[in-house]
Design an enzyme around this catalytic site. Sequence first.
Site, PDB file in Angstrom:
ATOM      1  CG  ASN A   8      -1.851   1.121   1.317  1.00  0.00           C
ATOM      2  OD1 ASN A   8      -1.783   2.051   0.504  1.00  0.00           O
ATOM      3  ND2 ASN A   8      -2.750   1.084   2.283  1.00  0.00           N
ATOM      4  NE  ARG A  89      -5.829   1.537  -0.340  1.00  0.00           N
ATOM      5  CZ  ARG A  89      -5.804   2.742   0.193  1.00  0.00           C
ATOM      6  NH1 ARG A  89      -4.660   3.328   0.452  1.00  0.00           N
ATOM      7  NH2 ARG A  89      -6.918   3.364   0.460  1.00  0.00           N
ATOM      8  CG  HIS A 178     -12.477   3.614   2.596  1.00  0.00           C
ATOM      9  ND1 HIS A 178     -13.218   4.634   3.124  1.00  0.00           N
ATOM     10  CD2 HIS A 178     -11.187   3.913   2.870  1.00  0.00           C
ATOM     11  CE1 HIS A 178     -12.429   5.522   3.694  1.00  0.00           C
ATOM     12  NE2 HIS A 178     -11.181   5.110   3.543  1.00  0.00           N
ATOM     13  N   GLY A 208     -12.722   5.671   9.692  1.00  0.00           N
ATOM     14  CA  GLY A 208     -11.340   5.896  10.113  1.00  0.00           C
ATOM     15  C   GLY A 208     -11.063   7.378  10.016  1.00  0.00           C
ATOM     16  CG  ASN A 209      -7.474  10.584   9.471  1.00  0.00           C
ATOM     17  OD1 ASN A 209      -8.111  11.461  10.047  1.00  0.00           O
ATOM     18  ND2 ASN A 209      -6.353  10.815   8.822  1.00  0.00           N
ATOM     19  NE  ARG A 239      -9.663  13.019   3.019  1.00  0.00           N
ATOM     20  CZ  ARG A 239      -9.620  11.700   2.941  1.00  0.00           C
ATOM     21  NH1 ARG A 239     -10.705  11.010   2.673  1.00  0.00           N
ATOM     22  NH2 ARG A 239      -8.478  11.067   3.102  1.00  0.00           N
ATOM     23  CG  ASP A 282      -6.538  10.539  17.146  1.00  0.00           C
ATOM     24  OD1 ASP A 282      -7.476   9.989  17.763  1.00  0.00           O
ATOM     25  OD2 ASP A 282      -5.508   9.938  16.807  1.00  0.00           O
ATOM     26  CB  ILE A 331     -13.733   6.079  14.413  1.00  0.00           C
ATOM     27  CG1 ILE A 331     -12.669   7.168  14.230  1.00  0.00           C
ATOM     28  CG2 ILE A 331     -14.832   6.538  15.351  1.00  0.00           C
ATOM     29  CD1 ILE A 331     -13.157   8.392  13.460  1.00  0.00           C
ATOM     30  CD  GLU A 333     -11.087  -2.118  12.907  1.00  0.00           C
ATOM     31  OE1 GLU A 333     -10.079  -2.255  13.625  1.00  0.00           O
ATOM     32  OE2 GLU A 333     -11.050  -2.175  11.664  1.00  0.00           O
ATOM     33  CD  GLU A 382      -8.454  -1.175   3.715  1.00  0.00           C
ATOM     34  OE1 GLU A 382      -7.983  -0.849   4.819  1.00  0.00           O
ATOM     35  OE2 GLU A 382      -8.715  -0.354   2.832  1.00  0.00           O
TER      36      GLU A 382
HETATM   37  P1  ADP Z   1      -6.905   5.782   8.085  1.00  0.00           P
HETATM   38  O1  ADP Z   1      -6.567   4.383   7.610  1.00  0.00           O
HETATM   39  O2  ADP Z   1      -8.029   6.429   7.356  1.00  0.00           O
HETATM   40  O3  ADP Z   1      -5.728   6.678   8.273  1.00  0.00           O
HETATM   41  P2  ADP Z   1      -7.688   4.437  10.546  1.00  0.00           P
HETATM   42  O4  ADP Z   1      -8.739   3.510  10.077  1.00  0.00           O
HETATM   43  O5  ADP Z   1      -6.383   3.886  10.974  1.00  0.00           O
HETATM   44  O6  ADP Z   1      -7.484   5.640   9.551  1.00  0.00           O
HETATM   45  O7  ADP Z   1      -8.318   5.275  11.752  1.00  0.00           O
HETATM   46  C1  ADP Z   1      -7.545   6.230  12.428  1.00  0.00           C
HETATM   47  C2  ADP Z   1      -8.454   6.980  13.361  1.00  0.00           C
HETATM   48  O8  ADP Z   1      -9.118   6.085  14.255  1.00  0.00           O
HETATM   49  C3  ADP Z   1      -7.689   7.920  14.284  1.00  0.00           C
HETATM   50  O9  ADP Z   1      -7.495   9.170  13.705  1.00  0.00           O
HETATM   51  C4  ADP Z   1      -8.607   8.020  15.469  1.00  0.00           C
HETATM   52  O10 ADP Z   1      -9.450   9.120  15.262  1.00  0.00           O
HETATM   53  C5  ADP Z   1      -9.461   6.785  15.429  1.00  0.00           C
HETATM   54  N1  ADP Z   1      -9.289   5.929  16.612  1.00  0.00           N
HETATM   55  C6  ADP Z   1      -8.346   5.009  16.863  1.00  0.00           C
HETATM   56  N2  ADP Z   1      -8.505   4.449  18.082  1.00  0.00           N
HETATM   57  C7  ADP Z   1      -9.612   5.038  18.626  1.00  0.00           C
HETATM   58  C8  ADP Z   1     -10.327   4.910  19.876  1.00  0.00           C
HETATM   59  N3  ADP Z   1      -9.928   4.071  20.813  1.00  0.00           N
HETATM   60  N4  ADP Z   1     -11.403   5.684  20.041  1.00  0.00           N
HETATM   61  C9  ADP Z   1     -11.802   6.559  19.110  1.00  0.00           C
HETATM   62  N5  ADP Z   1     -11.195   6.713  17.925  1.00  0.00           N
HETATM   63  C10 ADP Z   1     -10.113   5.984  17.692  1.00  0.00           C
END
Ligand code: ADP
Length: 396
Positions: A8, A89, A178, A208-209, A239, A282, A331, A333, A382
């Site tokens: 990736n 990817r 995604h 996620g982010n 975003r 975050d 977020i 998970e 993924e």
């Molecule tokens: P991406 O792959 O889009 O960069 P991820 O799927 O890894 O993102 O998600 C990252 C985001 O998940 C972090 O920015 C954070 O906001 C959120 N995150 C991670 N752990 C937790 C938690 N325990 N509680 C709330 N949000 C979380």
Amino acid sequence: MSKTFAINAGSSSLKYQLYNMPEETVIAKGVVERIGMDNSIFTIKFDNQKEEKVLDIPTHKVAVELLLNALKEHEIIKDLTEITGVGHRVVAGGELFKESTLLNDEVIKQIDDLGEFAPLHNKAEAEVMRVMREELPEATMIAVFDTSFHANMPAKNYLYSLPYEYYTDFAARKYGAHGTSHNYVARRAAEMLGRNVEDMKIITCHLGNGASITAVEGGKSVDTSMGFTPLAGLQMGTRCGDIDASILPYLMKKLGLTDINDMVNILNKKSGTLGVSGLSSDMRDVEIAAEEGNERAQLALDMFNSRVIKYIGQYVAVMNGVDAIVFTAGIGENSPETRQAVMEGLTWFGAEIDTDRNKTRDEAIISTDSSKIAILNIPTDEEVEIARDVERLKNK
Ligand code: ADP
């Protein structure tokens, strides 16, 4: 036993996982960060060990060479010929690529040319493909597109209400993103429920982010919240998601901006949860601040949840029903609070989350036994989906 890479590549990073296939066991994984900047970081995890090095890695080519050397140095492989498959990817497949595709010079060039749709990603991905083909000439190499799961949505859902020629002449349409994740968790949800995905209506929430929601009917994406680019749909880390386009010229005038790219940059990098809260992109930081009474942090959370609820409601209507709602990604998970708040907005549909079952970060059914809609938490994977695609195309 064959070894397969899931790769990736981003504009300044390269994430990788090396699998033994078909067992699907991970034998090494890691990430190269800050490629092209000072103090790049190389990490590799294998066999309960971890190595991290800080050094200058000027190009993706150097990153790949470093990675392949590390595999030999740590005796994870003896010879490069053991790596028989590589899945890359790719963020944007445009209208050209509607499924995972074997790589050749022409396909790589086409992926490179699709850089117009994903300027930060496709160019880097094409470069990594070229280098890897030189280093591993015997391996089966494929591209797995983030967009392909959405490529066959009905036209009524992927077209914008713009002059039709903009679609036919310029390929301006909704592509989504995604896809690999939505596809993986939808299938996994059906397995966990002991049902056939072909007979189900599922709403998958990749939060996620970057965040997107997909309506999956009969195992196929029929609508998704991201658009021409990943800027559309939900409120994300930085975003803005959906917005009225007319606000752009208005704000540009107020901000004294003359280049539309500067405005779009604000929508991509300074908006979303970061922009509203004024604190952080975050969700963990924002949840803590909200708990401590920070009102804008609470507002950012409420807005995030509200968008998720609205999209789920919309997709119940798009499919005229729903059997299962799935949460995944950072977020989705890891935040029971988010799942609880979202599902509390959907009780009218007969969805009932079980507060105890919801206290988890693992794969689980988190609805009550009497809920009309199954609710699931499924960590996305993924990479394994990419490795499986390599096997599938190899055996074709
Ligand atoms: P991406 O792959 O889009 O960069 P991820 O799927 O890894 O993102 O998600 C990252 C985001 O998940 C972090 O920015 C954070 O906001 C959120 N995150 C991670 N752990 C937790 C938690 N325990 N509680 C709330 N949000 C979380």
